[in-house]
Scaffold this motif. Structure first.
Motif, PDB file in Angstrom:
ATOM      1  N   ASP A 297       0.927  -1.222  -0.091  1.00 11.35           N
ATOM      2  CA  ASP A 297       0.123   0.018  -0.153  1.00 11.35           C
ATOM      3  C   ASP A 297       0.907   1.249  -0.003  1.00 11.35           C
ATOM      4  O   ASP A 297       0.551   2.250  -0.777  1.00 11.35           O
ATOM      5  N   ARG A 300       2.286   2.001  -3.575  1.00 11.55           N
ATOM      6  CA  ARG A 300       1.191   2.400  -4.418  1.00 11.55           C
ATOM      7  C   ARG A 300       0.856   3.778  -4.176  1.00 11.55           C
ATOM      8  O   ARG A 300       0.449   4.573  -5.065  1.00 11.55           O
ATOM      9  N   LYS A 301       1.184   4.426  -3.044  1.00  7.57           N
ATOM     10  CA  LYS A 301       0.681   5.902  -2.818  1.00  7.57           C
ATOM     11  C   LYS A 301       1.753   6.699  -2.975  1.00  7.57           C
ATOM     12  O   LYS A 301       1.974   7.919  -2.905  1.00  7.57           O
ATOM     13  N   ASP A 303       4.147   7.987  -5.887  1.00  6.38           N
ATOM     14  CA  ASP A 303       4.191   7.997  -7.598  1.00  6.38           C
ATOM     15  C   ASP A 303       5.540   8.103  -8.057  1.00  6.38           C
ATOM     16  O   ASP A 303       5.950   7.487  -8.952  1.00  6.38           O
ATOM     17  N   THR A 306       6.861   4.377  -7.591  1.00  8.68           N
ATOM     18  CA  THR A 306       6.303   3.751  -8.658  1.00  8.68           C
ATOM     19  C   THR A 306       6.817   3.905  -9.922  1.00  8.68           C
ATOM     20  O   THR A 306       7.088   3.143 -10.891  1.00  8.68           O
TER      21      THR A 306
END
Length: 320
Positions: A297, A300-301, A303, A306
């Motif tokens: 999680d 994913r938060k 940016d 990722t």
């Protein structure tokens, strides 16, 4: 006067310090008070324990005897206390999760998952910058799990009596003020920060030495290294007075930019630890799975992280 364990601790402190004055400083006592206490102990034992002069305090034969027994008795009593604490806590282990953690992205999500999946669970947390301190509390039966970090392939900076599972391994990013000339880069070579001042929060791992080694490989020695607590470190970076390092999963913060380092020369592992023969071992696998979900999680938060993973598909193995 009956001899007590605290008296044996005093004798050991004097022997270890080499003088009554130094031992008083270590114990937080006034030197006259410690001298008076030593004299009472010597009267109870029937003779001098130390020869004292300007060079310090040296154990007499009687003192050597007392020290030899004390150095066996004190650890044995400490072990008894720790074992008793663990045994006493076993009976009410069900539904209890006591988690110690250093700074990291996992704790909040882990607590949420335990609370959501086990509505009646008693969840408590304890924060510390010291992985060694947290490990000691697990061994003493005061915590069930610890979430700590370790630099590169180094073991956690805590007792090796714990069982460990790696939750994730990430590259380390630079933490720059938002207006820094390099803040908008996709990646920054460490050599471009050869003239920078650096700041770090305290910790007991090998991270400072890993950072220095990475800088040396890039051809420079870090100019200045400030050490302060996390809030102070962020303030120094935000004001433009220093740059720092951060976990790739750091949640975006106004005024700051987390920027990947070219070549990913530094790595940080998130690890979960527990006592292998303790009551928490029965649920360790489930807690580890929750920690991995919480870490996913956090990724994913973020940016920027990722995006970095998208540019480096060969590095995806770093993030479990």
């Amino acid at each position: 006067m009956d001899l007590e364990l605290r008296h044996l601790r005093v004798v050991c402190a004097i022997a270890d310090a080499g003088s009554v004055t130094k031992a008083a400083s270590v114990l937080g006592l006034a030197q006259p008070a410690l001298t008076a206490q030593l004299q009472r102990i010597e009267r109870a034992l029937g003779g001098l324990l130390f020869e004292r002069d300007r060079r310090g305090a040296r154990a007499t034969p009687l003192g050597e005897l007392v020290l030899a027994r004390a150095r066996v008795l004190l650890p044995a009593v400490k072990g008894l206390q720790d074992e008793a604490t663990r045994l006493a806590s076993t009976k009410d282990r069900a539904g209890r999760y006591r988690i110690g953690a250093v700074n990291g992205p996992i704790l909040g999500g882990l607590v949420h998952r335990i609370s959501s999946n086990h509505p009646g669970a008693q969840v408590s947390t304890h924060a510390s910058w010291s992985a060694a301190e947290l490990g000691d509390q697990v061994l003493a039966g005061k915590l069930d799990f610890v979430l700590v970090g370790a630099c590169g392939d180094a073991p956690p900076a805590t007792d090796n009596g714990l069982a460990w599972r790696v939750v994730a391994a990430d590259p380390v990013f630079l933490l720059l003020p938002e207006g820094h000339r390099l803040a908008d880069r996709d990646e920054v070579d460490l050599a471009e920060l050869a003239d920078a001042q650096w700041v770090a929060a305290p910790g007991d791992g090998c991270f400072s030495s890993c950072h220095a080694a990475a800088c040396a490989r890039a051809g420079f020695t870090p100019r200045v290294l400030f050490e302060t607590e996390v809030r102070g470190a962020i303030d120094l970076i935000e004001s433009g007075d220093a740059v720092g390092l951060c976990q790739a999963t750091l949640r975006p913060m106004a005024g700051l930019a987390a920027v990947p380092i070219a070549g990913a020369p530094l790595h940080w592992r998130q690890m979960l630890g527990w006592l292998p023969d303790g009551p928490a071992a029965d649920v360790a696998g489930q807690v580890w799975a929750y920690a991995i979900e919480a870490y996913a999680d956090a990724v994913r938060k973020n940016d920027r992280y990722t995006a970095w993973l998208g540019r480096h598909p060969d590095r995806r193995g770093l993030a479990l």
